[in-house]
Design an enzyme around this catalytic site. Sequence first.
Site, PDB file in Angstrom:
ATOM      1  N   LYS A 207      -9.266 -31.635  -8.921  1.00 42.11           N
ATOM      2  CA  LYS A 207      -8.159 -32.432  -9.473  1.00 42.11           C
ATOM      3  C   LYS A 207      -8.500 -32.900 -10.885  1.00 42.11           C
ATOM      4  CE  LYS A 207      -5.594 -36.641  -8.316  1.00 42.11           C
ATOM      5  NZ  LYS A 207      -5.332 -37.644  -7.270  1.00 42.11           N
ATOM      6  N   GLU A 213     -20.487 -31.738  -9.153  1.00 43.47           N
ATOM      7  CA  GLU A 213     -20.844 -30.635  -8.255  1.00 43.47           C
ATOM      8  C   GLU A 213     -20.014 -29.394  -8.565  1.00 43.47           C
ATOM      9  OE1 GLU A 213     -20.128 -33.702  -7.402  1.00 43.47           O
ATOM     10  OE2 GLU A 213     -21.543 -34.455  -5.911  1.00 43.47           O
ATOM     11  N   GLY A 268      -7.059 -36.778  -3.200  1.00 45.28           N
ATOM     12  CA  GLY A 268      -7.913 -35.631  -2.870  1.00 45.28           C
ATOM     13  C   GLY A 268      -7.860 -35.254  -1.397  1.00 45.28           C
ATOM     14  N   ARG A 269      -8.100 -36.236  -0.526  1.00 43.67           N
ATOM     15  CA  ARG A 269      -8.171 -35.912   0.910  1.00 43.67           C
ATOM     16  C   ARG A 269      -6.796 -35.691   1.529  1.00 43.67           C
ATOM     17  NH1 ARG A 269      -9.876 -40.740  -0.586  1.00 43.67           N
ATOM     18  NH2 ARG A 269      -8.865 -42.626   0.195  1.00 43.67           N
ATOM     19  N   GLU A 354     -13.084 -42.087   4.461  1.00 41.21           N
ATOM     20  CA  GLU A 354     -12.906 -42.406   3.045  1.00 41.21           C
ATOM     21  C   GLU A 354     -11.649 -43.257   2.857  1.00 41.21           C
ATOM     22  OE1 GLU A 354     -14.462 -40.012  -0.730  1.00 41.21           O
ATOM     23  OE2 GLU A 354     -12.611 -39.149   0.025  1.00 41.21           O
ATOM     24  N   HIS A 385     -22.502 -29.870  26.387  1.00 45.19           N
ATOM     25  CA  HIS A 385     -23.917 -29.656  26.713  1.00 45.19           C
ATOM     26  C   HIS A 385     -24.822 -30.365  25.724  1.00 45.19           C
ATOM     27  CE1 HIS A 385     -23.164 -26.609  29.864  1.00 45.19           C
ATOM     28  NE2 HIS A 385     -21.996 -26.578  29.227  1.00 45.19           N
ATOM     29  N   LYS A 505     -22.740 -42.151  -7.858  1.00 46.10           N
ATOM     30  CA  LYS A 505     -22.536 -41.159  -8.926  1.00 46.10           C
ATOM     31  C   LYS A 505     -23.159 -41.636 -10.226  1.00 46.10           C
ATOM     32  CE  LYS A 505     -17.894 -39.521  -7.684  1.00 46.10           C
ATOM     33  NZ  LYS A 505     -16.523 -39.475  -8.185  1.00 46.10           N
TER      34      LYS A 505
HETATM   35  C1  G6Q Z   1     -10.753 -37.605  -1.944  1.00 48.30           C
HETATM   36  C2  G6Q Z   1     -11.667 -37.971  -2.998  1.00 48.30           C
HETATM   37  C3  G6Q Z   1     -12.732 -36.952  -3.273  1.00 48.30           C
HETATM   38  C4  G6Q Z   1     -12.321 -35.832  -4.214  1.00 48.30           C
HETATM   39  C5  G6Q Z   1     -13.572 -35.106  -4.679  1.00 48.30           C
HETATM   40  C6  G6Q Z   1     -13.268 -33.954  -5.588  1.00 48.30           C
HETATM   41  O1  G6Q Z   1      -9.810 -38.249  -1.602  1.00 48.30           O
HETATM   42  O2  G6Q Z   1     -10.956 -38.334  -4.114  1.00 48.30           O
HETATM   43  O3  G6Q Z   1     -13.263 -36.376  -2.105  1.00 48.30           O
HETATM   44  O4  G6Q Z   1     -11.437 -34.967  -3.587  1.00 48.30           O
HETATM   45  O5  G6Q Z   1     -14.424 -36.012  -5.332  1.00 48.30           O
HETATM   46  O6  G6Q Z   1     -12.595 -34.391  -6.719  1.00 48.30           O
HETATM   47  P1  G6Q Z   1     -11.969 -33.378  -7.723  1.00 48.30           P
HETATM   48  O7  G6Q Z   1     -10.899 -32.623  -7.020  1.00 48.30           O
HETATM   49  O8  G6Q Z   1     -11.448 -34.186  -8.870  1.00 48.30           O
HETATM   50  O9  G6Q Z   1     -13.069 -32.436  -8.151  1.00 48.30           O
END
Ligand code: G6Q
Length: 540
Positions: A207, A213, A268-269, A354, A385, A505
């Site tokens: 996003k 990462e 994001g989620r 989250e 199990h 972070k």
């Molecule tokens: C979700 C968070 C988080 C996000 C990641 C990736 O709700 O905001 O998990 O999706 O940090 O972020 P980017 O899509 O900006 O790389």
Amino acid sequence: MTEILTARPEWHALTAHYQQIKELHLRQLFAADPKRGERLALEVQGLYCDYSKHRITDETLALLIRLAEACGLPQRIEAMFRGDQINLTEGRSVLHVALRAPRESSLTVDGVDVIAEVQTVLDKMAVFATRVRSGAWTGHTGKPIRNVVNLGIGGSDLGPAMAYEALRHYSKRELTFRFVSNIDATDFVEATCDLDPAETLFIVASKTFTTLETMTNAQCARRWLLAAMHDEASVAKHFVAVSTNATEVARFGIDPQNMFGFWDWVGGRYSLTSAIGLSLMLAIGAERFGELLAGCHGMDEHFRRAPLPRNMPVIMGLLNVWYGNFFGTETVAVLPYDQYLRRFPAYLQQLVMESNGKRTTLQGLPVTYQTGPIVWGEPGTSGQHSFYQLLHQGTKLVPCDFIGLVSPLNPLGEHHKLLMANLLAQAEALAFGKTADEVATEGIPSYLVPHRTFDGNRPSTVLLANRLTPAVLGQLIALYEHSVLVASVIWEINAFDQWGVELGKVLAKQIAAELASSAEPQHDSSTNALIRRYRNGGRP
Ligand code: G6Q
């Protein structure tokens, strides 16, 4: 100012009610009402939710609904659908529901019809997906794409990775899909070591397009490609982006034509049904992706319109409150009896933890009660199990969500019948257990009777659908998304921010510089010693 949750009369009523019914056993509840198993159930477009094996009475539900009304749940639901900025700490609307609204609908937010924008991106995704799937889109050397690697993390990884696994049955088997999220190079190396760069497409799903990462993996992927292609121009044929940040996408060298956008109002989620789902669309095609959206939309509409007592996400969200705040449970187990749903618990971990792992109310006050649960789980029957011993006889109460499908996607011998028999048996055993008398009448030696007794009264929900289709997956996703909102409204917290991920972070950035320097590290004595040991090759 909103009333503090625990000061509400509806909360006091629930506290008193809990004292009255906390010892009631599910055996008694079922004995008292022969129709309980059918009565405490709901069906939404073929998705059946049996919540009869919960430690609730009709009065419990009525009191929980009263609490929800007092907390303004109906108004908050409507505010979300209307596009109000209910994500207060980030000043954003929360409109993942617009991502799956029908094409002909409209929703104007700040003078823009967001549905029209959504449909434009969906159309662009569909054109691209069709080209890749048909082989019309070729790599730099003219070979068709055979491998798709999604580079993303968190919300830009867990949703697509889960949904790809869940809908693998419907995927184009000639294409290989990999999901790389971790900054550990092993993730990238293992995901790409058997792939031909000439046939590989990377989707950089981010996003913000600034996530450490993902950008590290994307640069690594770029080098991996160029080591084989020796031509910068190849990037345009082997990389596409899913992002809200056109400037950074262009800076990376991705053709803006090959960027699929989304918007600030998609968290994001909550983004799987946005362009973040591009890898899934490549796997299952645009039509089936549309079915997933339709499944979500069906649940969205139910959530928006059904009365609270017959509203599936409302019931599930309120049960979270009931157990977490009154029985003091800390976790919820999600147990899908379907191998394709094996990543569903991991996906829900982010969605729930989250979203509702918060300790500050919307008014900025510390909460004085428990909020979101820890979510965990594994697919049945493998989990049986492993950890089910604790579920049946441990000292902790763990509400469970069982998910099952009536018809298998891979009918093979007796497998499915046995799988489903196990699901039903586990829910029954948890609820009703086995008394010491029952054990003793089986001729078990008396010294073993306590060990072989099951106290039962362990609650569970059973979610049952006919077959795992894209639409059913969509229903499940929307069901859990909305149940998260319901609980957050009661707890008076913001389910849509995630400030708790920031501190780590910032420190990691600082420590990364210190690991590469010889200057004295500037932390506590523990962190300093660990930094020195790292620099020293693991020696003191
Ligand atoms: C979700 C968070 C988080 C996000 C990641 C990736 O709700 O905001 O998990 O999706 O940090 O972020 P980017 O899509 O900006 O790389």
